[in-house]
Design a protein around this motif. Structure first.
Motif, PDB file in Angstrom:
ATOM      1  N   CYS A 194      -2.857   0.100  -5.388  1.00 20.29           N
ATOM      2  CA  CYS A 194      -1.747  -0.541  -4.692  1.00 20.29           C
ATOM      3  C   CYS A 194      -0.839  -1.287  -5.666  1.00 20.29           C
ATOM      4  O   CYS A 194      -1.189  -1.513  -6.830  1.00 20.29           O
ATOM      5  N   GLU A 195       0.315  -1.672  -5.166  1.00 15.67           N
ATOM      6  CA  GLU A 195       1.281  -2.436  -5.964  1.00 15.67           C
ATOM      7  C   GLU A 195       1.168  -3.916  -5.618  1.00 15.67           C
ATOM      8  O   GLU A 195       1.151  -4.283  -4.435  1.00 15.67           O
ATOM      9  N   ILE A 196       1.082  -4.771  -6.630  1.00 15.37           N
ATOM     10  CA  ILE A 196       1.083  -6.207  -6.395  1.00 15.37           C
ATOM     11  C   ILE A 196       2.506  -6.634  -6.068  1.00 15.37           C
ATOM     12  O   ILE A 196       3.417  -6.479  -6.875  1.00 15.37           O
ATOM     13  N   SER A 203       0.720  -3.791   4.637  1.00 17.55           N
ATOM     14  CA  SER A 203       0.377  -4.507   3.409  1.00 17.55           C
ATOM     15  C   SER A 203      -1.002  -5.143   3.532  1.00 17.55           C
ATOM     16  O   SER A 203      -1.630  -5.127   4.605  1.00 17.55           O
ATOM     17  N   LEU A 204      -1.478  -5.698   2.418  1.00 14.52           N
ATOM     18  CA  LEU A 204      -2.800  -6.319   2.377  1.00 14.52           C
ATOM     19  C   LEU A 204      -2.707  -7.698   1.741  1.00 14.52           C
ATOM     20  O   LEU A 204      -1.850  -7.942   0.880  1.00 14.52           O
ATOM     21  N   VAL A 264       0.841  -1.193   0.000  1.00 14.51           N
ATOM     22  CA  VAL A 264       0.000   0.000   0.000  1.00 14.51           C
ATOM     23  C   VAL A 264       0.878   1.245   0.000  1.00 14.51           C
ATOM     24  O   VAL A 264       1.759   1.382   0.860  1.00 14.51           O
ATOM     25  N   PRO A 265       0.674   2.177  -0.947  1.00 13.71           N
ATOM     26  CA  PRO A 265       1.451   3.426  -0.931  1.00 13.71           C
ATOM     27  C   PRO A 265       1.248   4.184   0.380  1.00 13.71           C
ATOM     28  O   PRO A 265       0.167   4.139   0.973  1.00 13.71           O
ATOM     29  N   GLU A 266       2.290   4.855   0.827  1.00 16.50           N
ATOM     30  CA  GLU A 266       2.214   5.584   2.093  1.00 16.50           C
ATOM     31  C   GLU A 266       1.028   6.543   2.139  1.00 16.50           C
ATOM     32  O   GLU A 266       0.367   6.686   3.170  1.00 16.50           O
ATOM     33  N   ARG A 267       0.720   7.181   1.013  1.00 23.07           N
ATOM     34  CA  ARG A 267      -0.348   8.182   0.997  1.00 23.07           C
ATOM     35  C   ARG A 267      -1.727   7.571   1.243  1.00 23.07           C
ATOM     36  O   ARG A 267      -2.671   8.277   1.592  1.00 23.07           O
ATOM     37  N   LEU A 268      -1.849   6.247   1.059  1.00 18.46           N
ATOM     38  CA  LEU A 268      -3.142   5.584   1.221  1.00 18.46           C
ATOM     39  C   LEU A 268      -3.268   4.824   2.536  1.00 18.46           C
ATOM     40  O   LEU A 268      -4.346   4.320   2.855  1.00 18.46           O
ATOM     41  N   ARG A 269      -2.181   4.727   3.295  1.00 19.67           N
ATOM     42  CA  ARG A 269      -2.223   3.891   4.508  1.00 19.67           C
ATOM     43  C   ARG A 269      -2.960   4.587   5.645  1.00 19.67           C
ATOM     44  O   ARG A 269      -2.789   5.790   5.847  1.00 19.67           O
ATOM     45  N   PRO A 270      -3.691   3.804   6.413  1.00 20.58           N
ATOM     46  CA  PRO A 270      -4.122   2.444   6.088  1.00 20.58           C
ATOM     47  C   PRO A 270      -5.377   2.488   5.231  1.00 20.58           C
ATOM     48  O   PRO A 270      -6.279   3.300   5.489  1.00 20.58           O
ATOM     49  N   ILE A 271      -5.447   1.660   4.211  1.00 17.19           N
ATOM     50  CA  ILE A 271      -6.681   1.608   3.415  1.00 17.19           C
ATOM     51  C   ILE A 271      -7.818   1.091   4.290  1.00 17.19           C
ATOM     52  O   ILE A 271      -8.907   1.662   4.319  1.00 17.19           O
ATOM     53  N   VAL A 272      -7.558   0.009   5.003  1.00 17.70           N
ATOM     54  CA  VAL A 272      -8.546  -0.517   5.959  1.00 17.70           C
ATOM     55  C   VAL A 272      -7.815  -0.911   7.227  1.00 17.70           C
ATOM     56  O   VAL A 272      -6.624  -1.259   7.199  1.00 17.70           O
ATOM     57  N   SER A 273      -8.522  -0.875   8.340  1.00 15.27           N
ATOM     58  CA  SER A 273      -7.930  -1.261   9.618  1.00 15.27           C
ATOM     59  C   SER A 273      -8.504  -2.567  10.142  1.00 15.27           C
ATOM     60  O   SER A 273      -8.028  -3.096  11.134  1.00 15.27           O
ATOM     61  N   ARG A 274      -9.537  -3.057   9.481  1.00 15.83           N
ATOM     62  CA  ARG A 274     -10.179  -4.319   9.847  1.00 15.83           C
ATOM     63  C   ARG A 274     -10.098  -5.288   8.678  1.00 15.83           C
ATOM     64  O   ARG A 274      -9.908  -4.879   7.536  1.00 15.83           O
ATOM     65  N   THR A 275     -10.306  -6.565   8.960  1.00 18.96           N
ATOM     66  CA  THR A 275     -10.504  -7.526   7.878  1.00 18.96           C
ATOM     67  C   THR A 275     -11.839  -7.217   7.216  1.00 18.96           C
ATOM     68  O   THR A 275     -12.862  -7.057   7.884  1.00 18.96           O
TER      69      THR A 275
END
Length: 374
Positions: free
Chosen positions: A295-297, A258-259, A228-239
């Protein structure tokens, strides 16, 4: 007493550790320790969200093992000094649109009937908790008891505690003397004698010569790991788990930002990564958490998991010198504490939990006897 444990996935390693703490000498044999299905697993500890119709015998096992997890994690982390990536944050199960809301309602009804705690919230309330959820998410279910862990960290911790006991070779044959297993023969020709042989080889179990026939099938899953790019972290905090046109998809955040993306289940015989499977995962998760496409794979892998006819594990003593523990399907990580306990109890001759052992015995299938002979 000496046990040879065949297979160094999470079930084999956890079983070996339990035997070792009981005073047994153990040798674990695997050509690629921690490299099989457990390495690909996302690590969801989800006794509620893994509930599906038609698998009633599985639920007590999932719930019982989930209750064992906090102690299992505490003991393993303390003994190894490793952070296991254990996250107690809840799980959100989302309906991607109004049509998928029916599947969500059916899931809630089943979970409630089983006595599980669920809380239905609106799409707006879900986006308040997780702003990255798509505008189309119609509703969600909060499952406070569904957590996650990093299976790679768990196996790394177990391998530290079992250092010096792991042999990196493939078991070719069970050595039998008068109908009793007395050891194993490796692919390099070396023989190992043991008081007990414990086969935890997952989907590879049937490839070992001398194994009784058990109803285990190979079920593949494709898993994508994302940076996940720094600018997007955290995309989600839960599953985040979702229904997209009836298909399940999940996204598990790791402590490093990461995800893990997955949920594909296929029995097409393709050992490698399925292009269609990965495409479907990315397309489905876009409907639930669209920011994932920025995000980057970092990794894509596919592994075969061992599935039984009813997706309940197969744990059984096949002769006086051999115990088999396989058939965990997609539940191996969650069931690791319970599976290791039941397998170790059979191996050492401890009484164990009679009800649990009956639930995982192959004799539940009319055409299979306790020794695995048809």
């Amino acid at each position: 007493m000496h046990a040879v444990v065949v297979g160094a996935g999470i079930i084999g390693l956890a079983t070996a550790w339990r035997l070792k703490t009981s005073g047994w000498s153990v040798t674990i044999v695997d050509p690629d320790p921690a490299g099989g299905a457990s390495r690909a697993a996302a690590g969801m500890l989800a006794p509620a969200s893994e509930v599906v119709w038609g698998q009633t015998p599985l639920y007590p096992l999932l719930i019982a093992s989930a209750r064992l997890y906090p102690t299992f994690v505490e003991q393993l982390a303390t003994a190894s000094g490793h952070d296991l990536g254990y996250a107690r944050s809840e799980t959100l199960v989302c309906a991607s649109d109004a049509a998928d809301l029916q599947s969500l309602r059916e899931l809630c009804a089943l979970q409630t009937a089983l006595g599980l705690t669920v809380e239905v919230i609106t799409g707006t309330e879900a986006r308040t908790l997780e702003p990255a959820l798509a505008p189309g998410v119609a509703a969600a279910v909060r499952l406070e008891g569904d957590h996650s862990i990093d299976p790679r960290r768990v196996m790394s911790a177990l391998m530290v505690l079992l250092a010096g006991s792991i042999v990196r070779h493939r078991v070719a044959t069970l050595i039998s003397d008068g109908g009793r297993t007395g050891g194993v023969s490796l692919a390099n020709g070396q023989n190992m004698v043991a008081d007990q042989v414990v086969v935890c080889a997952g989907a590879e179990t049937a490839l070992i010569e001398g194994m009784p026939e058990l109803p285990v099938r190979r079920v593949w899953g494709d898993v994508v790991r994302l940076a996940v790019p720094e600018r997007l972290r955290p995309i989600v905090s839960r599953t985040i788990r979702g229904f997209v046109r009836g298909r399940p998809v999940y996204l598990v955040p790791r402590p490093d930002g990461s995800l893990v993306l997955g949920a594909s289940v296929r029995e097409d015989g393709v050992d490698g990564i399925s292009a269609g499977g990965v495409h479907q995962l990315l397309r489905d998760i876009e409907r639930v958490v669209p920011g994932v496409l920025e995000c980057e794979i970092s990794e894509v892998m596919a592994r075969a998991r061992p599935g039984s006819p009813d997706d309940v594990p197969l744990i059984v003593r096949v002769d006086d010198g051999c115990v088999v523990s396989t058939g965990y399907f997609r539940h191996g990580i969650l069931l690791a504490p319970l599976g290791a306990q039941l397998t170790a109890d059979l191996t050492t001759g401890e009484p164990g939990d009679a009800d649990m052992l009956r639930a995982v015995a192959p004799s539940r299938f009319a055409h299979v006897t306790p020794t695995g002979d048809s």
